[in-house]
Scaffold this active site. Structure first.
Site, short mmCIF file in Angstrom:
data_model
loop_
_atom_site.label_atom_id
_atom_site.label_comp_id
_atom_site.label_asym_id
_atom_site.label_seq_id
_atom_site.Cartn_x
_atom_site.Cartn_y
_atom_site.Cartn_z
N ARG A 38 -3.26 10.63 0.37
CA ARG A 38 -4.05 10.61 -0.85
C ARG A 38 -5.41 9.95 -0.61
O ARG A 38 -6.46 10.45 -1.01
CB ARG A 38 -3.29 9.86 -1.94
CG ARG A 38 -4.03 9.81 -3.26
CD ARG A 38 -3.21 9.02 -4.25
NE ARG A 38 -2.07 9.77 -4.70
CZ ARG A 38 -1.95 10.25 -5.94
NH1 ARG A 38 -2.90 10.03 -6.82
NH2 ARG A 38 -0.89 10.93 -6.30
N ALA A 39 -5.39 8.80 0.11
CA ALA A 39 -6.64 8.07 0.37
C ALA A 39 -7.58 8.92 1.24
O ALA A 39 -8.78 8.99 0.98
CB ALA A 39 -6.34 6.75 1.06
N TYR A 75 -17.25 8.90 7.16
CA TYR A 75 -16.36 7.77 6.86
C TYR A 75 -17.27 6.62 6.41
O TYR A 75 -17.58 5.72 7.18
CB TYR A 75 -15.58 7.40 8.12
CG TYR A 75 -14.36 6.52 7.90
CD1 TYR A 75 -13.19 7.04 7.34
CD2 TYR A 75 -14.37 5.19 8.27
CE1 TYR A 75 -12.07 6.25 7.17
CE2 TYR A 75 -13.25 4.38 8.11
CZ TYR A 75 -12.12 4.93 7.55
OH TYR A 75 -11.00 4.14 7.37
N GLY A 115 0.81 -1.21 0.00
CA GLY A 115 0.00 0.00 0.00
C GLY A 115 0.85 1.27 0.00
O GLY A 115 0.59 2.19 0.77
N LEU A 164 -3.30 -0.47 3.29
CA LEU A 164 -4.11 -0.17 2.11
C LEU A 164 -5.59 -0.26 2.45
O LEU A 164 -6.00 -1.00 3.35
CB LEU A 164 -3.76 -1.11 0.97
CG LEU A 164 -4.00 -2.61 1.16
CD1 LEU A 164 -5.37 -3.03 0.64
CD2 LEU A 164 -2.90 -3.41 0.48
N TYR A 194 -8.51 2.52 12.01
CA TYR A 194 -8.98 3.88 12.34
C TYR A 194 -10.12 3.79 13.34
O TYR A 194 -10.86 2.80 13.37
CB TYR A 194 -9.42 4.59 11.04
CG TYR A 194 -9.93 5.99 11.28
CD1 TYR A 194 -9.19 6.89 12.04
CD2 TYR A 194 -11.16 6.40 10.77
CE1 TYR A 194 -9.67 8.15 12.29
CE2 TYR A 194 -11.64 7.67 11.01
CZ TYR A 194 -10.89 8.54 11.78
OH TYR A 194 -11.37 9.79 12.02
N LYS A 229 -13.13 -1.50 8.80
CA LYS A 229 -12.12 -1.33 9.86
C LYS A 229 -12.50 -2.16 11.10
O LYS A 229 -11.62 -2.70 11.78
CB LYS A 229 -11.95 0.14 10.23
CG LYS A 229 -11.26 0.98 9.15
CD LYS A 229 -9.90 0.45 8.77
CE LYS A 229 -9.13 1.40 7.87
NZ LYS A 229 -7.94 0.76 7.24
P1 NAD Z 1 -2.46 6.04 1.13
O1 NAD Z 1 -3.17 6.62 -0.03
O2 NAD Z 1 -1.01 6.38 1.30
O3 NAD Z 1 -2.53 4.43 1.15
C1 NAD Z 1 -3.58 3.69 0.63
C2 NAD Z 1 -2.95 2.77 -0.40
O4 NAD Z 1 -3.87 1.74 -0.74
C3 NAD Z 1 -2.59 3.48 -1.70
O5 NAD Z 1 -1.21 3.30 -1.99
C4 NAD Z 1 -3.42 2.76 -2.75
O6 NAD Z 1 -2.76 2.64 -3.99
C5 NAD Z 1 -3.58 1.40 -2.07
N1 NAD Z 1 -4.66 0.56 -2.59
C6 NAD Z 1 -5.96 0.89 -2.80
N2 NAD Z 1 -6.63 -0.18 -3.28
C7 NAD Z 1 -5.74 -1.19 -3.38
C8 NAD Z 1 -5.80 -2.53 -3.83
N3 NAD Z 1 -6.94 -3.06 -4.29
N4 NAD Z 1 -4.68 -3.28 -3.81
C9 NAD Z 1 -3.50 -2.76 -3.37
N5 NAD Z 1 -3.38 -1.50 -2.92
C10 NAD Z 1 -4.48 -0.72 -2.94
O7 NAD Z 1 -3.30 6.46 2.40
P2 NAD Z 1 -3.16 6.18 3.96
O8 NAD Z 1 -4.17 7.09 4.58
O9 NAD Z 1 -1.75 6.27 4.42
O10 NAD Z 1 -3.71 4.70 4.10
C11 NAD Z 1 -2.94 3.62 4.60
C12 NAD Z 1 -3.74 2.89 5.66
O11 NAD Z 1 -3.89 3.73 6.79
C13 NAD Z 1 -5.16 2.51 5.21
O12 NAD Z 1 -5.50 1.25 5.75
C14 NAD Z 1 -6.00 3.59 5.87
O13 NAD Z 1 -7.35 3.21 6.06
C15 NAD Z 1 -5.24 3.71 7.19
N6 NAD Z 1 -5.55 4.91 7.97
C16 NAD Z 1 -5.49 6.14 7.42
C17 NAD Z 1 -5.79 7.26 8.19
C18 NAD Z 1 -5.70 8.65 7.61
O14 NAD Z 1 -6.27 9.59 8.18
N7 NAD Z 1 -4.98 8.85 6.51
C19 NAD Z 1 -6.14 7.12 9.54
C20 NAD Z 1 -6.19 5.82 10.10
C21 NAD Z 1 -5.90 4.73 9.29
#
Ligand code: NAD
Length: 298
Positions: A231-232, A190, A15, A129, A180, A198
């Site tokens: 980005r996500a 969300y 991811g 991811l 999260y 989650k």
């Molecule tokens: P990010 O965009 O850096 O990471 C998400 C990644 O998932 C991306 O690289 C995307 O290409 C990849 N992805 C999406 N669909 C996919 C698939 N089918 N197969 C493989 N890869 C896939 O964003 P992030 O926020 O750093 O997310 C990373 C993790 O952290 C996620 O699980 C997210 O839910 C979790 N998270 C994020 C936050 C936040 O506020 N950003 C808070 C808590 C948890």
């Protein structure tokens, strides 16, 4: 001195497609602690990620405090929607972003690791991811299809990774997933089944800790991270508002930094955490502990 020492260990971080998310920060922290790091990158984002790396656009983000630069041992294509090559629909396989990549499934990455490094070959697996096609819709407006897609990509993929990468683990292996607070508390906005995903992810993490512990002696944990404008997260909308709210009302009134989540991830992957499994660790400046976030401080 008690150091996080991951020298001689190999990590797979699934991811990572830019330098803005938790996965990138975790990959960097694991490497800074001495691990070699392979990535799993979603095919639709792989080309641009490779271009950014080749053109030096990420050089600043890749720099360690020592001045050395992070390099990835391998960057594998990974679409976590698919467990084996046969699951990839023909129209996806023939898509220009997939057709030259070979097996992009979770089993595919396990096979590539085995080909490249033999078996066992890996110590640390990070699932960073998530995706939900209807994330902007409230649960009451989410279709069954959208809901199941969110859970499949964002939760089931972790179980599949543990099942398929577990046999590749060296002694004292460790799995980590990113969760999260919406898994257990209401976070309006969300949507699309992401809160359900989650919740499933955290529950699965506990069950997997038992199964992987008994099968391979491996540990399985999750980090529940505070909001960050990856980005996500930007795709969900309202992330700046969430960050500002958490910054204002948390016990530590600051925004959480990716490096803080990454440091916790490196600790959980390390021998220092050898007694910790089946746990969700909050890295959110304490926001999860609050029961009232009204305006006591203006
Ligand atoms: P990010 O965009 O850096 O990471 C998400 C990644 O998932 C991306 O690289 C995307 O290409 C990849 N992805 C999406 N669909 C996919 C698939 N089918 N197969 C493989 N890869 C896939 O964003 P992030 O926020 O750093 O997310 C990373 C993790 O952290 C996620 O699980 C997210 O839910 C979790 N998270 C994020 C936050 C936040 O506020 N950003 C808070 C808590 C948890």
């Amino acid at each position: 001195m008690l150091n996080i020492d991951l020298r001689g260990k190999r990590a797979l971080v699934a991811g990572v497609a830019d330098d803005a998310g938790f996965g990138f920060a975790i990959a960097k922290a694991l490497a800074e602690a001495g691990a070699s790091v392979c990535l799993g990158t979603w095919p639709p984002a792989l080309g641009i990620f490779r271009t950014m790396l080749d053109r030096g656009r990420l050089d600043r983000a890749l720099a360690f405090s020592t001045g050395e630069k992070l390099t990835f041992e391998r960057i594998y294509p990974l679409d976590a929607d698919y467990d084996v090559a046969g699951d990839v629909p023909a129209e996806v396989q023939s898509n220009k972003r997939y057709r030259d990549l070979g097996d992009v499934s979770i089993q595919g990455i396990a096979d590539r690791l085995t080909t490249d490094f033999g078996q066992p070959c890996i110590d640390i697996v990070v699932h960073s991811l998530a995706n939900a096609p209807e994330v902007k819709k409230p649960l009451t407006q989410t279709s069954r299809r959208g809901y199941l897609a969110a859970v499949a990509t964002s939760a089931y993929s972790f179980s599949s990774m543990v099942a398929r990468l577990g046999p590749l683990l060296r002694e004292h292996g460790s799995f980590l997933a990113l969760s999260y607070l919406a898994a257990e508390r209401v976070v309006p906005g969300y949507g699309g089944g992401m809160s359900s995903a989650k919740a499933a992810l955290e529950s699965d993490m506990r069950t997997l800790s038992f199964e992987a512990g008994r099968a391979w002696g491996a540990r399985v944990n999750a980090i529940s991270a505070g909001p960050m404008a990856s980005r996500a997260a930007n795709a969900i909308g309202g992330i700046d508002l969430m960050i500002e709210h958490c910054r204002r009302v948390s016990p530590l009134p600051e925004a959480v930094a990716a490096t803080e989540v990454a440091a916790a991830a490196a600790f959980l992957a390390s021998p220092l955490a050898s007694g910790i499994t089946g746990t969700t660790l909050y890295v959110d400046k304490g926001y999860h502990a609050m029961g009232f976030t009204g305006t006591t401080d203006g």
